[in-house]
Enzyme design. Structure first.
Site, PDB file in Angstrom:
ATOM      1  N   THR B 315      -8.170   1.595  -3.586  1.00  0.00           N
ATOM      2  CA  THR B 315      -6.890   0.965  -3.235  1.00  0.00           C
ATOM      3  C   THR B 315      -7.030  -0.553  -3.253  1.00  0.00           C
ATOM      4  O   THR B 315      -6.158  -1.277  -3.750  1.00  0.00           O
ATOM      5  CB  THR B 315      -6.431   1.426  -1.831  1.00  0.00           C
ATOM      6  OG1 THR B 315      -6.384   2.844  -1.829  1.00  0.00           O
ATOM      7  CG2 THR B 315      -5.071   0.865  -1.476  1.00  0.00           C
ATOM      8  N   TRP B 318      -7.395  -1.903  -6.781  1.00  0.00           N
ATOM      9  CA  TRP B 318      -6.130  -1.729  -7.509  1.00  0.00           C
ATOM     10  C   TRP B 318      -5.226  -2.928  -7.276  1.00  0.00           C
ATOM     11  O   TRP B 318      -4.483  -3.356  -8.166  1.00  0.00           O
ATOM     12  CB  TRP B 318      -5.426  -0.448  -7.028  1.00  0.00           C
ATOM     13  CG  TRP B 318      -4.119  -0.189  -7.730  1.00  0.00           C
ATOM     14  CD1 TRP B 318      -3.923   0.508  -8.880  1.00  0.00           C
ATOM     15  CD2 TRP B 318      -2.809  -0.639  -7.313  1.00  0.00           C
ATOM     16  NE1 TRP B 318      -2.592   0.520  -9.220  1.00  0.00           N
ATOM     17  CE2 TRP B 318      -1.884  -0.176  -8.273  1.00  0.00           C
ATOM     18  CE3 TRP B 318      -2.343  -1.381  -6.235  1.00  0.00           C
ATOM     19  CZ2 TRP B 318      -0.518  -0.436  -8.178  1.00  0.00           C
ATOM     20  CZ3 TRP B 318      -0.982  -1.639  -6.140  1.00  0.00           C
ATOM     21  CH2 TRP B 318      -0.093  -1.165  -7.107  1.00  0.00           C
ATOM     22  N   HIS B 319      -5.282  -3.490  -6.062  1.00  0.00           N
ATOM     23  CA  HIS B 319      -4.375  -4.598  -5.733  1.00  0.00           C
ATOM     24  C   HIS B 319      -4.734  -5.888  -6.445  1.00  0.00           C
ATOM     25  O   HIS B 319      -3.879  -6.756  -6.604  1.00  0.00           O
ATOM     26  CB  HIS B 319      -4.352  -4.836  -4.220  1.00  0.00           C
ATOM     27  CG  HIS B 319      -3.449  -3.886  -3.508  1.00  0.00           C
ATOM     28  ND1 HIS B 319      -3.853  -2.629  -3.126  1.00  0.00           N
ATOM     29  CD2 HIS B 319      -2.146  -3.995  -3.118  1.00  0.00           C
ATOM     30  CE1 HIS B 319      -2.847  -2.006  -2.530  1.00  0.00           C
ATOM     31  NE2 HIS B 319      -1.793  -2.810  -2.515  1.00  0.00           N
ATOM     32  N   GLY B 320      -5.958  -6.044  -6.845  1.00  0.00           N
ATOM     33  CA  GLY B 320      -6.321  -7.286  -7.528  1.00  0.00           C
ATOM     34  C   GLY B 320      -7.756  -7.239  -8.016  1.00  0.00           C
ATOM     35  O   GLY B 320      -8.600  -6.562  -7.427  1.00  0.00           O
TER      36      GLY B 320
END
Lengths: 371, 398
Positions: B315, B318-320
Site C-alpha cells: 500500500t 503504491w502511493h509513491g
C-alpha cells in the site's frame, strides 16, 4: 453528522435553488461593480494595491471611460504612497483636494503609482492610455535616479500583459517570450472573465482580507514559522528616526550615478516622448530624499548626482516635458525611510505640484522649468 | 486534464449536453469511450495509446480465460504484464537510484544512468482495475462482456486519473441502465457533489498548503510541527476526498453511481476502522486481491503479521515511488499489529475499567486520529526529515 445531513436533504438542489443561486451571483456581480465604481471616483484615492492584470485593466478601463479632464499621476512607491496608511493620504489624493476647489470638481485625478514601478514599466503602463479621446490634461511622473542603475528593465511583468505579446521586445527587455495562450487561458479570457466575481477575484479577496487570500495565508504561515521578512512592511508607516538603519546602509555604495545609453535610459526617453504625446501637459519631478539620513551614512555622491540630474533635466527639455526638482523639498521628519514620504510629506509634495502646475499653465508660452 | 481546471469544466458541460440530448442512446457507451479518449489525450497522446493497447491486451486475455482451460496461465500473464508496466513506469527510477545509493555505500564508483520516465496519468489506478478484472474473470465472478463495455469501464474519464477504483460488475450494469432517458437527479446530485468537491479542494485544501510547509522546515517548536501536521492531515483529506467527490459527481452526471471512497475516516475509533473508511476503494482492492489471497487474518499469528506487513508495504509503495511511502505503510502496519494484539489480549481488561462506551470511543478515536497524523509525516517527508519532525513533535531532539 453525515446521516443528519443526508436525512435533512436541505442541501439537495432543485430548479428553484439553481435559479436563486444564479440570481444571487448576478446580484453579487452588480455589487462588485458598484463598489469598484465607487472606489475609482477620480479623487485620486484608488491605489493599485493588487498587482494583478485584471484589476489594473479594470482600473484603466474606468479611467478611459471617464469623460472628465484628467490628471494621471504615475510613478513608483512614492507616488503610490507606500508610507501612507490611508488612501486619502497619498500625493494624488492630496493633489485632488488642492485642485478640486479650483476646477469645481471638473478635473479628475488618478493614481497610477505602483510599488517597484521601473521606467520601462511606467512606459508600458502609460502606453495603454495613449488615445486622444482619453482627455488627459496632465501626466505627472516622479523620477528616482536609482531606477537608471537597476539591472532589471521590467520589474512588474504583469503590466506587459496589457499589450499584445508580439508588440513587446522580449529580447531587449531581457525577458523570456511569453508562453502561448493555452485552452485554459482561452476559456478564462472568453468565458470566465465575463463573470465579475471571477474576474475581480483578487480585488474581492483584497476587500475581504486586506490582500489576496492566498498571500494572506502564506503570510500567516510565514509568521507562524518565523519565516517572515516583512519587518519593513510592518514599520513602513513609522518615521525613519524610530528605526535602525546601520544594517541597511552597510557597505560603500553611493547613489548619484546614472548610465547613459543603457536600456533604462532609452526607455526614459521613450517615456518622455509618450508623456508628450498622451497629454496636453506633462511634468516630471525628482523624488524627494531624506537628506539627513543619507548624509548620516554618506550615501550620496553629490557631484555625480548633480551631473545626473542635469542630464535628466536637459533630456526632459529636449522632449518638451517640464521638470521640477523636489529632492530637497521635504524636511527629514516627513520621511519613513530614505525616500518614502509620510502622509504630511505627501501633502506638501501635492501642494507644491499644484502650485508648480498652475505656474506652468500661467506661463504656457514662456515655460520655466525650474521653480 | 485535471479536474479543478476550466478546461475540464467546459469539457464536462459540453459532453454532458451531447451525451444526454444529442447522441442516440445506443451510442452512449461509444461516445463515453471517445470522450474519455479525448480527456486522456489532452495531456499525453502516447500514453493514451498505451492504455488502449493494455486494455485490448487485458480484454483478449480475459476472453481467453473465459474460453480456454489454461485459465491460470492467462490470468498470471495478464497480471504480470500490467503490474510490470506499472513497475516500469513508476518504479524504475526508484530502483536505479537505490542501486546507485548502494554503490555509494559500498564505495563503488559505478553509477547507473537514472532514466527520466514520464509516468502516465492514473497508471496506479487503471492497473489495479486490470488486475481486478483478470482475477475476477479467473474466479468466474465476471460475466462476459463486449470490448466496448470493458474499455468504457477502464477509460471512464471521471475515475481514470485518481479513482475510485470501481469494480467492473457494478459499473457494467450501470452502462446498460444508462441507455435510458436523462433524469434530473443526475444533474442535481452530480452538480452538488462536484461543487462540494471543488470547495474541499480549492477553498480548504489549497488554503491549508502554506501551513503544511512547516513539515519541511528545521528548528521549529513542537507546537509548530503539530500545527503543520494537523494542517497536512486536513489538507490531504480535503484534497483527496474533494477529488473523489468531483469524480463521483462527474460520473453521476452521466448516470453512474460510483463507489464511495471516504466515510468520515478521522472520526473512526481504531486504525482498522480508519482504513475501512479511508480510500475505501483501494483498501478493499488490497483486501480482496492481496490480503485475503495471502490468507487474511484467520491464520497463525506470525502469518497474520506477515500478511499485514506485506499488504501495508505494498500500500505504501503504491502511493509513491519513494522509500518513505513504504515507511508510511509500515508505520500503519505496526499500528494494525498493535491493535491486533490489543484486541486479542488487552481490550477485555481495559473495558472493565472504562465502562462508558462513548468515553472509550472518544479516547480511542482521538488516539487513532493522532496516530494517523503522525503517520502523515512519513508520507510527506523523506525518512531523515520524518524522524526529525516526529522527534520534535514529541519534544525530543533539542
Amino acid at each position: 453528522m453525515k446521516r443528519l445531513i443526508n436525512r435533512a436533504g436541505w442541501w439537495r438542489p432543485n430548479l428553484r435553488v439553481l435559479l436563486l443561486t444564479v440570481l444571487f451571483l448576478w446580484i453579487l456581480d452588480q455589487i462588485i461593480m458598484a463598489v469598484f465604481d465607487h472606489q475609482v471616483n477620480g479623487e485620486g484615492t484608488f491605489r493599485l494595491k493588487i498587482e494583478e492584470k485584471r484589476v489594473l485593466e479594470g482600473y484603466l478601463e474606468k479611467i478611459e471611460a471617464d469623460p472628465h479632464p484628467k490628471v494621471i499621476m504615475i510613478g513608483d512607491s512614492v507616488m503610490f504612497g507606500s508610507a501612507a496608511r490611508m488612501d486619502d493620504q497619498t500625493i494624488p489624493a492630496w493633489f485632488h483636494q488642492y485642485i478640486g476647489d479650483q476646477s469645481g470638481g471638473e478635473m479628475h485625478v488618478y493614481n497610477l503609482g505602483l510599488r517597484g514601478l521601473g521606467i520601462a514599466d511606467a512606459y508600458y503602463l502609460l502606453k495603454r492610455l495613449q488615445k486622444p479621446e482619453n482627455n488627459i490634461e496632465w501626466i505627472v511622473y516622479n523620477i528616482n535616479t536609482g531606477w537608471f542603475t537597476r539591472e532589471n528593465i521590467i520589474n512588474r511583468p504583469f503590466i506587459l500583459d496589457l499589450h499584445e505579446p508580439e508588440s513587446i521586445p522580449c529580447n531587449r527587455l531581457g525577458l523570456d517570450p511569453p508562453p502561448a495562450r493555452d485552452a485554459e487561458g482561452w476559456i478564462q479570457d472568453h468565458i470566465m472573465d465575463k463573470w465579475k466575481l471571477y474576474h475581480y477575484r483578487y480585488l474581492v479577496s483584497h476587500w475581504l482580507f486586506g490582500k489576496p487570500l492566498i498571500q494572506r495565508l502564506q503570510d500567516e504561515a510565514n509568521q507562524l514559522y518565523n519565516q517572515t521578512d516583512n519587518e519593513d512592511e510592518e514599520h513602513i508607516y513609522d518615521p525613519w528616526y524610530e528605526k535602525e538603519w546601520d544594517q541597511r546602509f552597510a557597505g560603500d555604495w553611493k547613489i548619484g550615478a546614472i548610465y547613459h545609453g543603457n536600456t533604462q535610459w532609452q526607455y526614459f526617453e521613450y517615456l518622455l516622448q509618450l508623456m508628450k504625446k498622451t497629454s496636453s501637459n506633462s511634468l516630471v519631478f525628482f523624488t524627494p530624499r531624506n537628506g539627513e539620513l543619507l548624509e548620516k551614512y554618506d550615501k550620496v555622491d553629490h557631484q555625480l548626482m548633480a551631473k545626473s540630474k542635469q542630464t535628466i533635466r536637459e533630456t526632459a527639455h529636449k522632449y518638451g516635458v517640464a521638470i521640477v526638482d523636489y529632492e530637497d523639498l521635504l524636511a527629514s521628519s516627513y520621511f519613513s525611510d530614505s525616500i518614502h514620504p509620510l502622509p504630511e510629506g505627501n501633502r506638501i509634495i501635492a501642494e507644491q505640484l499644484a502650485h508648480d502646475m498652475r505656474r506652468l499653465l500661467d506661463h504656457q508660452g514662456n515655460r520655466r522649468t525650474e521653480p | 486534464m485535471i479536474f479543478n481546471t476550466l478546461i475540464y469544466g467546459l469539457f464536462l458541460i459540453t459532453f454532458f449536453i451531447l451525451y444526454w440530448f444529442v447522441i442516440p442512446a445506443r451510442w452512449r457507451p461509444i461516445s463515453m469511450l471517445t470522450a474519455s479518449f479525448i480527456f486522456f489525450s489532452y495531456h499525453f497522446f502516447i500514453h493514451t495509446l498505451l492504455i488502449l493497447g493494455l486494455t485490448i491486451l487485458v480484454y483478449v486475455l480475459g476472453q481467453a480465460i473465459h474460453r480456454y482451460d489454461r485459465k491460470k496461465l492467462f490470468m498470471t500473464l495478464g497480471v504480470v504484464l500490467t503490474l510490470g508496466t506499472l513497475a516500469y513506469y513508476k518504479y524504475t527510477e526508484l530502483v536505479v537510484s537505490t542501486l546507485n545509493d548502494l554503490f555509494i555505500l559500498m564505495e563503488q564508483s559505478a553509477r547507473l544512468p537514472v532514466p527520466d520516465i514520464v509516468v502516465p496519468l492514473g497508471i496506479s489506478f487503471f492497473t489495479f482495475q486490470y488486475v481486478h478484472y483478470l482475477v475476477d474473470v479467473y474466479r468466474g465472478e465476471t460475466p462476459k462482456s463486449s470490448f466496448v463495455e470493458f474499455a468504457v469501464y477502464i477509460m471512464f474519464f471521471p475515475t481514470l486519473v485518481s479513482g475510485p477504483i470501481e469494480r467492473f460488475q457494478r459499473f457494467n450494469l450501470q452502462t446498460h441502465e444508462n441507455l435510458g432517458r436523462f433524469r434530473r437527479e443526475y444533474l442535481f446530485e452530480g452538480f452538488t457533489r462536484i461543487m462540494i468537491g471543488l470547495f474541499k479542494k480549492i477553498v480548504i485544501a489549497d488554503s491549508l498548503t502554506p501551513f503544511t510547509e512547516g513539515l519541511q522546515m528545521a528548528g521549529l517548536d513542537t507546537v509548530d510541527y503539530w500545527i503543520a501536521a494537523y494542517a497536512y492531515a486536513i489538507k490531504i483529506y480535503m484534497d483527496f476526498s474533494g477529488y473523489s467527490d468531483i469524480a463521483i459527481g462527474s460520473a453521476r452526471l452521466f448516470g453512474y453511481r460510483i463507489m464511495e471512497n471516504f466515510n468520515w475516516p478521522y472520526l473512526q475509533r481504531n486504525l482498522s476502522l480508519f482504513w475501512r473508511n479511508w480510500h475505501m476503494s483501494l483498501t478493499s482492492w488490497f483486501r480482496d486481491y492481496l490480503y485475503i489471497p495471502l490468507g487474511g487474518s484467520r491464520v497463525r499469528q506470525w502469518k497474520a503479521i506477515r500478511n499485514i506487513l506485506i499488504v501495508w508495504a505494498a500500500t505504501g509503495i503504491w502511493h509513491g515511488a519513494a522509500w518513505h511511502f513504504m515507511g508510511w505503510g509500515l508505520f500503519h502496519a505496526f499500528g494494525l499489529i498493535v491493535l491486533r494484539f490489543y484486541t486479542q489480549y488487552l481490550a477485555a481488561y481495559v473495558t472493565r475499567f472504562i465502562r462508558h462506551d462513548r468515553v472509550m470511543a472518544g479516547l480511542s478515536g482521538l488516539l487513532t486520529f493522532h496516530y494517523v497524523v503522525v503517520g502523515w509525516v512519513f508520507f510527506v517527508c523523506d525518512f531523515k526529515q520524518s524522524l526529525y519532525v516526529i522527534s520534535r513533535m514529541f519534544g525530543i531532539n533539542g
